[in-house]
Design a protein around this motif. Structure first.
Motif, PDB file in Angstrom:
ATOM      1  N   ARG A  17       1.094 128.247 -10.981  1.00 43.58           N
ATOM      2  CA  ARG A  17      -0.276 128.414 -10.480  1.00 43.58           C
ATOM      3  C   ARG A  17      -1.163 127.222 -10.822  1.00 43.58           C
ATOM      4  O   ARG A  17      -2.383 127.309 -10.763  1.00 43.58           O
ATOM      5  CB  ARG A  17      -0.878 129.690 -11.074  1.00 43.58           C
ATOM      6  N   ALA A  18      -0.540 126.099 -11.197  1.00 47.52           N
ATOM      7  CA  ALA A  18      -1.276 124.863 -11.483  1.00 47.52           C
ATOM      8  C   ALA A  18      -0.345 123.682 -11.217  1.00 47.52           C
ATOM      9  O   ALA A  18       0.836 123.865 -10.881  1.00 47.52           O
ATOM     10  CB  ALA A  18      -1.784 124.859 -12.922  1.00 47.52           C
ATOM     11  N   ALA A  19      -0.885 122.478 -11.357  1.00 51.90           N
ATOM     12  CA  ALA A  19      -0.117 121.268 -11.052  1.00 51.90           C
ATOM     13  C   ALA A  19       1.161 121.211 -11.886  1.00 51.90           C
ATOM     14  O   ALA A  19       1.138 121.416 -13.108  1.00 51.90           O
ATOM     15  CB  ALA A  19      -0.977 120.041 -11.326  1.00 51.90           C
ATOM     16  N   VAL A  20       2.278 120.909 -11.236  1.00 53.54           N
ATOM     17  CA  VAL A  20       3.589 120.859 -11.896  1.00 53.54           C
ATOM     18  C   VAL A  20       3.882 119.403 -12.252  1.00 53.54           C
ATOM     19  O   VAL A  20       4.276 118.610 -11.396  1.00 53.54           O
ATOM     20  CB  VAL A  20       4.691 121.435 -10.990  1.00 53.54           C
ATOM     21  N   ALA A  60      13.923 122.658 -16.286  1.00 60.73           N
ATOM     22  CA  ALA A  60      12.739 123.219 -16.933  1.00 60.73           C
ATOM     23  C   ALA A  60      11.503 122.571 -16.328  1.00 60.73           C
ATOM     24  O   ALA A  60      11.471 121.355 -16.112  1.00 60.73           O
ATOM     25  CB  ALA A  60      12.776 122.990 -18.438  1.00 60.73           C
ATOM     26  N   SER A  61      10.489 123.372 -16.059  1.00 63.63           N
ATOM     27  CA  SER A  61       9.241 122.855 -15.492  1.00 63.63           C
ATOM     28  C   SER A  61       8.059 123.458 -16.241  1.00 63.63           C
ATOM     29  O   SER A  61       8.112 124.583 -16.726  1.00 63.63           O
ATOM     30  CB  SER A  61       9.143 123.181 -13.996  1.00 63.63           C
ATOM     31  N   GLY A  62       6.979 122.670 -16.317  1.00 64.86           N
ATOM     32  CA  GLY A  62       5.762 123.125 -16.961  1.00 64.86           C
ATOM     33  C   GLY A  62       4.562 122.731 -16.129  1.00 64.86           C
ATOM     34  O   GLY A  62       4.569 121.687 -15.467  1.00 64.86           O
ATOM     35  N   ALA A  63       3.517 123.546 -16.154  1.00 65.76           N
ATOM     36  CA  ALA A  63       2.359 123.331 -15.287  1.00 65.76           C
ATOM     37  C   ALA A  63       1.078 123.257 -16.092  1.00 65.76           C
ATOM     38  O   ALA A  63       1.069 123.370 -17.322  1.00 65.76           O
ATOM     39  CB  ALA A  63       2.281 124.435 -14.235  1.00 65.76           C
ATOM     40  N   GLY A  64      -0.045 123.075 -15.359  1.00 65.15           N
ATOM     41  CA  GLY A  64      -1.346 122.815 -15.955  1.00 65.15           C
ATOM     42  C   GLY A  64      -2.002 124.012 -16.604  1.00 65.15           C
ATOM     43  O   GLY A  64      -1.389 125.071 -16.807  1.00 65.15           O
ATOM     44  N   ASP A  78      -2.060 127.692 -15.367  1.00 66.55           N
ATOM     45  CA  ASP A  78      -0.743 128.347 -15.358  1.00 66.55           C
ATOM     46  C   ASP A  78      -0.208 128.486 -16.785  1.00 66.55           C
ATOM     47  O   ASP A  78       0.038 129.582 -17.265  1.00 66.55           O
ATOM     48  CB  ASP A  78       0.233 127.541 -14.498  1.00 66.55           C
ATOM     49  N   GLY A  79      -0.015 127.357 -17.466  1.00 68.51           N
ATOM     50  CA  GLY A  79       0.419 127.365 -18.864  1.00 68.51           C
ATOM     51  C   GLY A  79       1.789 127.959 -19.103  1.00 68.51           C
ATOM     52  O   GLY A  79       2.053 128.482 -20.188  1.00 68.51           O
ATOM     53  N   LYS A 116      14.058 132.152 -16.554  1.00 67.67           N
ATOM     54  CA  LYS A 116      13.190 132.568 -17.650  1.00 67.67           C
ATOM     55  C   LYS A 116      11.811 131.966 -17.457  1.00 67.67           C
ATOM     56  O   LYS A 116      11.669 130.845 -16.967  1.00 67.67           O
ATOM     57  CB  LYS A 116      13.775 132.087 -18.995  1.00 67.67           C
ATOM     58  N   SER A 117      10.784 132.706 -17.832  1.00 68.74           N
ATOM     59  CA  SER A 117       9.413 132.208 -17.764  1.00 68.74           C
ATOM     60  C   SER A 117       8.689 132.575 -19.054  1.00 68.74           C
ATOM     61  O   SER A 117       8.700 133.732 -19.471  1.00 68.74           O
ATOM     62  CB  SER A 117       8.678 132.804 -16.566  1.00 68.74           C
ATOM     63  N   ILE A 118       8.097 131.563 -19.698  1.00 68.51           N
ATOM     64  CA  ILE A 118       7.381 131.756 -20.953  1.00 68.51           C
ATOM     65  C   ILE A 118       5.926 131.356 -20.759  1.00 68.51           C
ATOM     66  O   ILE A 118       5.632 130.236 -20.334  1.00 68.51           O
ATOM     67  CB  ILE A 118       8.006 130.918 -22.085  1.00 68.51           C
ATOM     68  N   ALA A 119       5.013 132.257 -21.063  1.00 62.87           N
ATOM     69  CA  ALA A 119       3.587 131.978 -20.968  1.00 62.87           C
ATOM     70  C   ALA A 119       3.119 131.367 -22.286  1.00 62.87           C
ATOM     71  O   ALA A 119       3.002 132.057 -23.301  1.00 62.87           O
ATOM     72  CB  ALA A 119       2.825 133.256 -20.648  1.00 62.87           C
ATOM     73  N   THR A 120       2.870 130.059 -22.293  1.00 62.39           N
ATOM     74  CA  THR A 120       2.418 129.377 -23.509  1.00 62.39           C
ATOM     75  C   THR A 120       0.907 129.455 -23.672  1.00 62.39           C
ATOM     76  O   THR A 120       0.388 129.152 -24.743  1.00 62.39           O
ATOM     77  CB  THR A 120       2.842 127.908 -23.488  1.00 62.39           C
ATOM     78  N   GLU A 121       0.199 129.801 -22.590  1.00 60.87           N
ATOM     79  CA  GLU A 121      -1.269 129.905 -22.587  1.00 60.87           C
ATOM     80  C   GLU A 121      -1.932 128.570 -22.897  1.00 60.87           C
ATOM     81  O   GLU A 121      -3.050 128.527 -23.418  1.00 60.87           O
ATOM     82  CB  GLU A 121      -1.739 130.979 -23.561  1.00 60.87           C
ATOM     83  N   ALA A 122      -1.232 127.465 -22.573  1.00 59.68           N
ATOM     84  CA  ALA A 122      -1.796 126.130 -22.768  1.00 59.68           C
ATOM     85  C   ALA A 122      -1.208 125.192 -21.718  1.00 59.68           C
ATOM     86  O   ALA A 122      -0.112 125.429 -21.193  1.00 59.68           O
ATOM     87  CB  ALA A 122      -1.507 125.612 -24.171  1.00 59.68           C
TER      88      ALA A 122
END
Length: 483
Positions: free
Chosen positions: A335-338, A352-356, A359-360, A374-380
């Motif tokens: 839900r944010a820039a990848v 593995a991918s991470g977003a802005g 999304d976090g 797998k999806s992990i919400a880092t909240e950052a």
């Protein structure tokens, strides 16, 4: 020589003393290992010396030596193969072999220490120096060059004027153990072996600066993308400009190598494959993204490309089908820039991918099926990802967050469970970029506060016991098919 008494090992002889207990394992034709003196047998078998009689020694002395070599500690004849029972007290030799086997196992396992998953250091060791401002803006400074560092602690380099921009990728650690990093309008090379600093280029245009950096796979060439759409190739050894490519129309925020192919992503929403050997360098141009391409990464095998955009989309491309503009998968889960992309070193199809900030999340993908494992919400904000090549772990670098406790930290995760091993949140600014050393033991993070921080959290490598051959295991007494 001694003469063996015919009834020495007979049941009659053994039962004559009711106080002593005996065991009779096995068969008379099958040796009983527990009754053998394997240490002495091994010594006799491995002794290649020939007997040498000295005339100065008389028969009495020779007989005494012979008795020492051919009789056990209790004065009974020593036998290499024992087919019948003996007192249970004579079971020391097999325990000696067990101890030898345990010692060998401890040596092969690294002195008996089992390698646990890496943990982040609890304390960062920092050094403060007061330096002239003009010197800070001239070059990188190794703050701890004269200070001994504890293993696992951080080495800190001063990196002034680093641009605090989430979308750019301005640091890369090459296979030649040299870090290339853009600081303002300059690009520096820092040699991790001799700690020498070298300025590779300086931009004179007031409106231009390096916006992306990537070493070639042979670590001979540095590719540099610029704000004003140029793409340059520099020879790292001679510090000379090899080639300048001008095929984009806006900032080049991400570049990645695949052999002789250099792939660039721009704010003009296009991805271009360049064959750096050809005069007509453009081999493929993709116009699928609708916003800036801020993440690019080729797989380890070089047959799949992952691209992330500011429109929150992640594309998976097959190298053989890119000319047809056909992608394998378009993944919409973020839900944010990848920006942060990393291919798994031990499972070629895993990404593995991470977003802005909005999304976090860190997501693990199966690129053959196009599914999220797998999806992990880092909240950052996820700014960078690096896989541990020696253990099944992945590190993430983070930026902005609504929580003060979560923002601007490094996290280490186990794979595939994605359980958090630990975190380091002592940074005052966000972690912009991550890269790791050629040996895969050290991770460097570029922080927006103007520093490069080195963490030894990925090593040492574990011993692959499956590579120990049966012969080596048998000779080392670590494993034995016969007991």
């Amino acid at each position: 020589m001694w003469e063996l008494q015919s009834d020495w090992y007979s049941p009659t002889r053994l039962n004559s003393n009711p106080i002593t207990q005996y065991d009779f394992p096995g068969d008379r034709f099958i040796p009983n290992r527990s009754l053998m003196d394997l240490d002495q047998a091994r010594s006799l078998l491995s002794n290649r010396t020939t007997p040498n009689r000295n005339s100065n020694f008389n028969e009495v002395y020779r007989k005494s030596i012979e008795d020492k070599l051919t009789l056990d500690s209790e004065g009974n004849p020593f036998r290499m193969l024992v087919f019948r029972g003996s007192p249970k007290s004579n079971r020391k030799s097999i325990r000696c072999v067990d101890l030898m086997r345990q010692d060998e196992a401890k040596e092969l396992d690294g002195n008996g220490k089992h390698h646990q998953p890496r943990r982040l250091p609890k304390v960062l060791q920092t050094y403060h120096f007061f330096l002239p401002i003009s010197f800070l803006f001239c070059s990188l400074l190794l703050l701890c060059s004269k200070c001994g560092m504890l293993k696992g602690e951080a080495r800190i380099l001063d990196a002034p004027n680093i641009r605090n921009d989430f979308y750019m990728s301005t640091m890369d650690w090459g296979k030649n153990n040299v870090i290339a990093i853009a600081l303002g309008k300059d690009l520096f090379l820092w040699n991790a072996e001799n700690r020498e600093v070298h300025k590779l280029l300086q931009v004179d245009d007031l409106n231009d600066f390096p916006s992306s950096v990537a070493w070639s796979q042979d670590a001979k060439t540095v590719a540099v993308g610029f704000r004003r759409s140029k793409l340059q190739l520099w020879d790292a050894e001679t510090s000379k400009l090899v080639r300048s490519l001008e095929n984009h129309k806006d900032r080049i925020a991400s570049i990645t190598w695949n052999g002789h192919t250099l792939t660039s992503g721009s704010r003009d929403k296009s991805i271009i494959n360049h064959d750096v050997r050809a005069g007509s360098n453009v081999t493929c141009r993709l116009r699928t993204h609708t916003e800036e391409v801020c993440g690019l990464k080729w797989s380890g095998e070089g047959n799949v490309l992952a691209s992330g955009g500011n429109e929150n989309l992640l594309y998976i491309w097959d190298s053989s089908k890119m000319n047809s503009q056909r992608f394998l998968f378009r993944l919409k889960d973020h839900r944010a820039a990848v920006k942060a992309l990393a291919w798994c070193p031990y499972q070629s199809e895993v990404l593995a991918s991470g977003a802005g900030t909005k999304d976090g999340c860190i997501k693990i993908w199966n690129t053959k099926k196009g599914t999220c494992i797998k999806s992990i919400a880092t909240e950052a904000q996820v700014c960078g990802l690096e896989w541990n090549r020696h253990h099944k772990e992945i590190m993430s670098g983070h930026g902005y967050s609504a929580s003060e406790l979560i923002k601007n930290q490094l996290c280490l995760w186990r794979y595939p469970s994605m359980d958090k091993v630990g975190s380091l949140n002592r940074y005052t600014s966000r972690v912009l970029h991550l890269s790791q050393s050629p040996d895969g033991l050290t991770v460097v993070s570029a922080v927006a506060d103007g520093s490069l921080r080195f963490l030894e959290v990925f090593g040492p490598p574990s011993i692959d016991k499956s590579r120990i051959s049966p012969l080596d295991g048998l000779l080392s007494l670590k494993i034995s098919p016969i007991r």
